[in-house]
Write a protein that holds these residues in place. Structure first.
Motif, mmCIF file in Angstrom:
data_model
loop_
_atom_site.group_PDB
_atom_site.id
_atom_site.type_symbol
_atom_site.label_atom_id
_atom_site.label_comp_id
_atom_site.label_asym_id
_atom_site.label_seq_id
_atom_site.Cartn_x
_atom_site.Cartn_y
_atom_site.Cartn_z
ATOM 1 N N LEU A 1 68.561 28.086 14.522
ATOM 2 C CA LEU A 1 68.723 27.341 16.020
ATOM 3 C C LEU A 1 67.587 26.902 16.500
ATOM 4 C CD1 LEU A 1 71.881 28.841 17.414
ATOM 5 C CD2 LEU A 1 71.527 26.506 17.021
ATOM 6 N N MET A 2 66.463 27.886 16.636
ATOM 7 C CA MET A 2 65.372 27.727 17.309
ATOM 8 C C MET A 2 64.614 26.445 16.710
ATOM 9 S SD MET A 2 64.463 30.230 19.885
ATOM 10 C CE MET A 2 62.701 30.213 19.879
ATOM 11 N N ASN A 3 64.726 26.255 15.525
ATOM 12 C CA ASN A 3 63.979 25.194 14.852
ATOM 13 C C ASN A 3 64.797 23.982 15.223
ATOM 14 O OD1 ASN A 3 61.946 26.661 13.662
ATOM 15 N ND2 ASN A 3 63.114 27.241 11.837
ATOM 16 N N GLU A 4 66.020 24.113 15.375
ATOM 17 C CA GLU A 4 66.923 23.019 15.797
ATOM 18 C C GLU A 4 66.564 22.214 17.007
ATOM 19 O OE1 GLU A 4 69.249 19.954 14.939
ATOM 20 O OE2 GLU A 4 69.053 21.694 13.358
ATOM 21 N N LYS B 1 63.447 20.634 25.636
ATOM 22 C CA LYS B 1 63.540 21.462 24.583
ATOM 23 C C LYS B 1 62.937 22.861 24.978
ATOM 24 C CE LYS B 1 61.514 18.397 21.750
ATOM 25 N NZ LYS B 1 61.116 17.874 20.498
ATOM 26 N N ARG B 2 61.536 22.834 25.574
ATOM 27 C CA ARG B 2 61.014 24.113 25.826
ATOM 28 C C ARG B 2 61.845 25.142 26.558
ATOM 29 N NH1 ARG B 2 54.920 24.793 28.240
ATOM 30 N NH2 ARG B 2 54.669 26.987 27.919
ATOM 31 N N ILE B 3 62.561 24.639 27.516
ATOM 32 C CA ILE B 3 63.517 25.394 28.359
ATOM 33 C C ILE B 3 64.491 25.865 27.518
ATOM 34 C CG2 ILE B 3 65.067 25.390 30.156
ATOM 35 C CD1 ILE B 3 63.367 23.201 31.825
ATOM 36 N N LEU B 4 65.241 25.070 26.739
ATOM 37 C CA LEU B 4 66.253 25.562 25.861
ATOM 38 C C LEU B 4 65.697 26.633 24.807
ATOM 39 C CD1 LEU B 4 68.325 22.295 25.358
ATOM 40 C CD2 LEU B 4 68.911 24.088 27.047
ATOM 41 N N SER B 5 64.646 26.312 24.165
ATOM 42 C CA SER B 5 63.957 27.264 23.371
ATOM 43 C C SER B 5 63.787 28.575 23.945
ATOM 44 C CB SER B 5 62.949 26.665 22.517
ATOM 45 O OG SER B 5 63.358 25.713 21.986
ATOM 46 N N TYR B 6 63.238 28.506 25.088
ATOM 47 C CA TYR B 6 62.881 29.776 25.895
ATOM 48 C C TYR B 6 64.099 30.481 26.450
ATOM 49 C CZ TYR B 6 60.622 32.396 29.663
ATOM 50 O OH TYR B 6 60.391 33.599 30.444
ATOM 51 N N GLY B 7 65.311 29.928 26.764
ATOM 52 C CA GLY B 7 66.448 30.710 26.986
ATOM 53 C C GLY B 7 66.997 31.249 25.894
ATOM 54 N N LEU B 8 66.680 30.427 24.762
ATOM 55 C CA LEU B 8 67.667 31.038 23.386
ATOM 56 C C LEU B 8 66.978 32.267 23.019
ATOM 57 C CD1 LEU B 8 69.610 30.576 21.152
ATOM 58 C CD2 LEU B 8 68.082 28.914 19.906
ATOM 59 N N LYS B 9 65.559 31.994 22.977
ATOM 60 C CA LYS B 9 64.637 32.981 22.474
ATOM 61 C C LYS B 9 65.027 34.361 23.233
ATOM 62 C CE LYS B 9 59.715 34.262 21.644
ATOM 63 N NZ LYS B 9 58.493 33.820 21.919
ATOM 64 N N LYS B 10 65.419 34.170 24.446
ATOM 65 C CA LYS B 10 65.665 35.434 25.326
ATOM 66 C C LYS B 10 67.043 35.841 25.086
ATOM 67 C CE LYS B 10 61.674 35.156 27.864
ATOM 68 N NZ LYS B 10 60.796 36.618 27.720
ATOM 69 N N LEU B 11 67.707 35.310 24.448
ATOM 70 C CA LEU B 11 69.154 35.760 23.923
ATOM 71 C C LEU B 11 69.065 37.017 23.073
ATOM 72 C CD1 LEU B 11 71.936 32.834 23.863
ATOM 73 C CD2 LEU B 11 71.760 35.079 25.407
#
Length: 223
Positions: free
Chosen positions: A143-146, A157-167
């Motif tokens: 998902l991170m790659n997506e 994209k950076r914001i969404l990836s940052y949030g996903l990483k924190k999950l």
């Protein structure tokens, strides 16, 4: 066309907010560190004689810890940690600022549609059912790659990836057999972004306060 232009202007504004927030924390951190470092070295030099000032960094550190084992050690540790603390908290504070702006301004018009679009595309190519934490760990990487490779604006994209990483998978209810993994991810990601949208530099300023407190300890105490 106007919609695209407005989005470009908005994300340009977010970029400016990010840079200014980053520079604010960096500036305060570097200025405080440089001043306290100079004053601290001066105080330590006076404590064991200026002749050691030309003996090299290693001997200077050994002498500082020997003469002032408590206050000197605290001061040196704070100085060593400075680049890491400033770097980590400046980025965290800047990210929190732009996430806060995006959540307040365009949660329904930009944030949620982007999440839906990326998850929908990812889901079409990932028919596997996610049921365990191990499944989620692997899926999270994909998902991170997506998110990173999506066609969305790079700031978004950076914001969404940052949030996903924190999950964390501990936050996901994967035990419910009827639960949809992608609905859970969307819900938790939005919740996490709202949680991250609270810019606070309190811990950073506590660290800055400790820098100056260490000077006071070295100056007034013999320990």
């Amino acid at each position: 066309m106007n919609k695209i232009t407005n989005q470009i202007k908005y994300f340009s504004k977010l970029s400016a907010v990010f840079i200014l927030s980053l520079l604010k924390i960096y500036g305060i951190g570097i200025l405080s560190t440089v001043i306290t470092l100079i004053l601290g070295l001066y105080i330590l030099s006076n404590s064991f004689g200026s002749s050691l000032g030309h003996s090299g960094a290693y001997l200077f550190i050994v002498a500082a810890v020997t003469v002032k084992p408590v206050s000197g050690s605290i001061f040196l540790l704070l100085m060593i940690a400075a680049p890491f603390v400033i770097g980590i908290f400046s980025t965290k504070y800047a990210m929190a600022n732009i996430i806060s702006r995006l959540v307040k301004d365009h949660s329904e018009t930009l944030l949620i549609p982007a999440i839906d679009k990326i998850l929908s595309k990812f889901r079409s190519g990932q028919p596997a059912v996610v049921r365990t934490s191990a499944d989620y760990a692997l899926m999270k990487i994909k998902l991170m790659n997506e998110f990173k490779n999506s066609s969305e604006n790079k700031i978004l994209k950076r914001i969404l990836s940052y949030g996903l990483k924190k999950l964390s998978f501990d936050e996901l209810d994967l035990k419910n057999g009827n639960a949809n993994f992608y609905d859970i991810i969307k819900t938790k990601l939005i919740e996490k972004l709202h949680e991250l949208a609270e810019p606070s530099a309190m811990i950073f300023y506590i660290y800055i306060g400790l820098q100056w407190l260490s000077l006071g300890l070295m100056y007034f105490l013999k320990v």
